[in-house]
Design a protein around this motif. Structure first.
Motif, PDB file in Angstrom:
ATOM      1  N   ARG A 258       0.828  -1.203   0.000  1.00 21.04           N
ATOM      2  CA  ARG A 258       0.000   0.000   0.000  1.00 21.04           C
ATOM      3  C   ARG A 258       0.863   1.253   0.000  1.00 21.04           C
ATOM      4  O   ARG A 258       0.539   2.237  -0.669  1.00 21.04           O
ATOM      5  N   TYR A 259       1.942   1.224   0.778  1.00 23.36           N
ATOM      6  CA  TYR A 259       2.886   2.340   0.736  1.00 23.36           C
ATOM      7  C   TYR A 259       3.387   2.541  -0.693  1.00 23.36           C
ATOM      8  O   TYR A 259       3.436   3.664  -1.204  1.00 23.36           O
ATOM      9  N   PHE A 260       3.774   1.437  -1.326  1.00 22.83           N
ATOM     10  CA  PHE A 260       4.318   1.499  -2.681  1.00 22.83           C
ATOM     11  C   PHE A 260       3.305   2.108  -3.644  1.00 22.83           C
ATOM     12  O   PHE A 260       3.642   3.010  -4.428  1.00 22.83           O
ATOM     13  N   THR A 261       2.079   1.626  -3.607  1.00 21.79           N
ATOM     14  CA  THR A 261       1.036   2.130  -4.512  1.00 21.79           C
ATOM     15  C   THR A 261       0.789   3.612  -4.290  1.00 21.79           C
ATOM     16  O   THR A 261       0.639   4.387  -5.245  1.00 21.79           O
TER      17      THR A 261
ATOM     18  N   ALA B 262       3.777   5.492  -5.678  1.00 17.90           N
ATOM     19  CA  ALA B 262       3.773   5.409  -7.140  1.00 17.90           C
ATOM     20  C   ALA B 262       2.749   6.364  -7.754  1.00 17.90           C
ATOM     21  O   ALA B 262       2.933   6.852  -8.872  1.00 17.90           O
ATOM     22  N   ASN B 263       1.712   6.660  -6.989  1.00 20.49           N
ATOM     23  CA  ASN B 263       0.664   7.575  -7.455  1.00 20.49           C
ATOM     24  C   ASN B 263       0.949   9.027  -7.095  1.00 20.49           C
ATOM     25  O   ASN B 263       0.085   9.899  -7.267  1.00 20.49           O
ATOM     26  N   GLY B 264       2.149   9.283  -6.555  1.00 17.08           N
ATOM     27  CA  GLY B 264       2.565  10.657  -6.310  1.00 17.08           C
ATOM     28  C   GLY B 264       2.433  11.164  -4.906  1.00 17.08           C
ATOM     29  O   GLY B 264       2.627  12.364  -4.649  1.00 17.08           O
ATOM     30  N   ALA B 265       2.105  10.310  -3.953  1.00 15.07           N
ATOM     31  CA  ALA B 265       1.947  10.759  -2.569  1.00 15.07           C
ATOM     32  C   ALA B 265       3.282  11.214  -1.990  1.00 15.07           C
ATOM     33  O   ALA B 265       4.351  10.741  -2.395  1.00 15.07           O
ATOM     34  N   SER B 266       3.211  12.124  -1.029  1.00 13.71           N
ATOM     35  CA  SER B 266       4.423  12.592  -0.344  1.00 13.71           C
ATOM     36  C   SER B 266       4.927  11.513   0.599  1.00 13.71           C
ATOM     37  O   SER B 266       4.161  10.692   1.106  1.00 13.71           O
TER      38      SER B 266
ATOM     39  N   PHE C  10      11.628   5.604  -3.899  1.00 17.28           N
ATOM     40  CA  PHE C  10      12.614   5.516  -4.973  1.00 17.28           C
ATOM     41  C   PHE C  10      12.327   4.322  -5.884  1.00 17.28           C
ATOM     42  O   PHE C  10      12.328   4.456  -7.111  1.00 17.28           O
ATOM     43  N   ILE C  11      12.056   3.169  -5.297  1.00 14.91           N
ATOM     44  CA  ILE C  11      11.771   1.972  -6.096  1.00 14.91           C
ATOM     45  C   ILE C  11      10.510   2.163  -6.926  1.00 14.91           C
ATOM     46  O   ILE C  11      10.414   1.691  -8.070  1.00 14.91           O
ATOM     47  N   SER C  12       9.534   2.883  -6.392  1.00 19.75           N
ATOM     48  CA  SER C  12       8.259   3.069  -7.104  1.00 19.75           C
ATOM     49  C   SER C  12       8.416   3.876  -8.388  1.00 19.75           C
ATOM     50  O   SER C  12       7.524   3.874  -9.238  1.00 19.75           O
ATOM     51  N   ASN C  13       9.548   4.566  -8.541  1.00 22.15           N
ATOM     52  CA  ASN C  13       9.774   5.371  -9.746  1.00 22.15           C
ATOM     53  C   ASN C  13      10.120   4.536 -10.978  1.00 22.15           C
ATOM     54  O   ASN C  13       9.978   5.025 -12.113  1.00 22.15           O
ATOM     55  N   PHE C  14      10.575   3.293 -10.763  1.00 16.37           N
ATOM     56  CA  PHE C  14      11.024   2.523 -11.920  1.00 16.37           C
ATOM     57  C   PHE C  14      10.631   1.046 -11.872  1.00 16.37           C
ATOM     58  O   PHE C  14      10.954   0.290 -12.789  1.00 16.37           O
ATOM     59  N   SER C  15       9.929   0.620 -10.849  1.00 16.99           N
ATOM     60  CA  SER C  15       9.633  -0.798 -10.725  1.00 16.99           C
ATOM     61  C   SER C  15       8.181  -1.026 -10.330  1.00 16.99           C
ATOM     62  O   SER C  15       7.495  -0.111  -9.850  1.00 16.99           O
TER      63      SER C  15
ATOM     64  N   VAL D  67       5.444  -3.275  -7.878  1.00 17.27           N
ATOM     65  CA  VAL D  67       5.473  -3.641  -6.468  1.00 17.27           C
ATOM     66  C   VAL D  67       6.191  -4.974  -6.267  1.00 17.27           C
ATOM     67  O   VAL D  67       6.833  -5.191  -5.238  1.00 17.27           O
ATOM     68  N   TYR D  68       6.129  -5.860  -7.266  1.00 23.30           N
ATOM     69  CA  TYR D  68       6.831  -7.144  -7.147  1.00 23.30           C
ATOM     70  C   TYR D  68       8.343  -6.937  -7.205  1.00 23.30           C
ATOM     71  O   TYR D  68       9.109  -7.665  -6.562  1.00 23.30           O
ATOM     72  N   GLY D  69       8.776  -5.937  -7.964  1.00 27.91           N
ATOM     73  CA  GLY D  69      10.186  -5.591  -7.982  1.00 27.91           C
ATOM     74  C   GLY D  69      10.646  -5.093  -6.629  1.00 27.91           C
ATOM     75  O   GLY D  69      11.776  -5.362  -6.199  1.00 27.91           O
TER      76      GLY D  69
END
Length: 366
Positions: free
Chosen positions: A76-79, A82-86, A101-106, A108-110
């Motif tokens: 949920r944090y990742f999503t 990834a949707n632009g939350a602070s 950082f990971i959410s910018n290029f991967s 959630v499984y990554g």
């Protein structure tokens, strides 16, 4: 993502796979001496295969809150990120920036695959650093430990933080690098302040006798004054408000299968204390690094014993238990005490894993 393994069997496969490896190691030890070149080659290949097998098996697991606990929270944090939350900067700030950082290029499984790498790789790295030829045994003890699975699939943030601590130990002769890893570990999960502080105490005073006596004293002190220690540590603000809640909240039976003073877990913890005591005081095993690790373990485990009745005390137990396998196996790897050393090591691993396998039927039985 691995979808062909039923979620309800995911841990079962791991534990029986570990059992197979433990028994296979015993059979292998009966046939090949420890320092035989074939044995060394076999250990290296086996270790690499084990490393990658665990990496993909754990890292590619499906997302499930029922079977993998906090995994859903992190997804949920990742999503959200990834949707632009602070970024949430209230606590464990670096962990949240890591997810962002990971959410910018991967996907959630990554995220979980990379996180699994950070969890397992330091165990491999430290094992190789401590014993280039026999690192398999150290790594093997790490992965058959009672807490290994839980903190790789559920208490992920805590598991990663303690692994970063282990990564720092790879550079125990390069203090700036080591403390840099320690700082990152603390910013991933604040509870690692305890093993970091304990290790720093051992740098100042590294003689095990005083720490050993302190560990022994923690048992009667906990039995007689358990609630006092819980209130004291909570009032000192150890970690943050969340961790104070772990100490002072109402006891939750789901935190452990039984609540109260856990003699079974104290005995499990005492196994490492006995091994350290035996080699240091009876066998005169003199190794500066081992003393640091043993003293760190004693301090952290004594802290847990003092607050053992607290809700979620397993969170504090892990702050020493992530070192328990290393404390037990290290003297057997660094010095030859027995004619058939490989067989002795194999038997030690059997005894050590027996607790993990027993708790599979008790602690994880629902």
């Amino acid at each position: 993502m691995i979808t062909f393994v039923p979620l309800e069997n995911y841990y079962d496969i791991y534990i029986y796979f570990a059992l197979f490896l433990v028994l296979a190691n015993v059979l292998h030890a009966y046939t090949v001496p420890l320092n035989n070149s074939k044995n060394i080659a076999f250990l290296k290949v086996s270790g690499i295969v084990l490393l990658f097998t665990l990496f993909f098996y754990i890292g590619l697991r499906p997302i499930s809150g029922r079977y993998f606990g906090d995994m859903v929270t992190y997804s949920r944090y990742f999503t959200s990120y990834a949707n632009g939350a602070s970024v949430n900067v209230d606590r464990d700030i670096l962990f949240h920036y890591y997810i962002k950082f990971i959410s910018n290029f991967s996907s959630v499984y990554g995220l979980f695959l990379i996180t699994t790498f950070i969890y397992i790789f330091p165990m491999y790295k430290l094992s190789k650093r401590l014993s280039p030829n026999y690192w398999f045994y150290i790594f093997f003890v790490f992965i058959v430990s009672f807490s290994f699975w839980s903190y790789g699939t559920n208490g992920i943030r805590n598991g990663v933080a303690t692994s970063l601590f282990l990564w720092g130990l790879c550079f125990h002769n390069k203090k700036i690098i080591m403390f840099s890893f320690f700082a990152v570990a603390a910013m991933f999960h604040k509870t690692t302040i305890l093993p970091i502080a304990a290790y720093c105490f051992s740098l100042i005073y590294n003689k095990p006798k005083l720490y050993f006596l302190g560990w022994l004293a923690s048992i009667p002190l906990s039995l007689v004054m358990g609630s006092v220690w819980i209130s004291l540590f909570a009032s000192l603000g150890f970690g943050d408000d969340r961790l104070a809640g772990y100490l002072t909240g109402d006891v939750d039976a789901s935190a452990f299968s039984n609540t109260g003073f856990r003699w079974d877990f104290v005995i499990y913890s005492a196994s490492a204390v006995f091994v350290g005591w035996y080699f240091i005081f009876k066998k005169n095993f003199n190794d500066k690094f081992y003393n640091h690790i043993f003293n760190t373990y004693l301090i952290c485990n004594a802290f847990w014993i003092l607050v053992i009745r607290a809700n979620f005390s397993n969170r504090f137990a892990y702050l020493s238990w992530f070192l328990i396998g290393l404390v037990i196996i290290y003297p057997f790897i660094k010095q030859k005490y027995y004619p058939k050393q490989a067989l002795t090591i194999a038997k030690v691993i059997v005894i050590y894993f027996s607790f993990t396998f027993l708790m599979y039927f008790v602690y994880y039985a629902k």
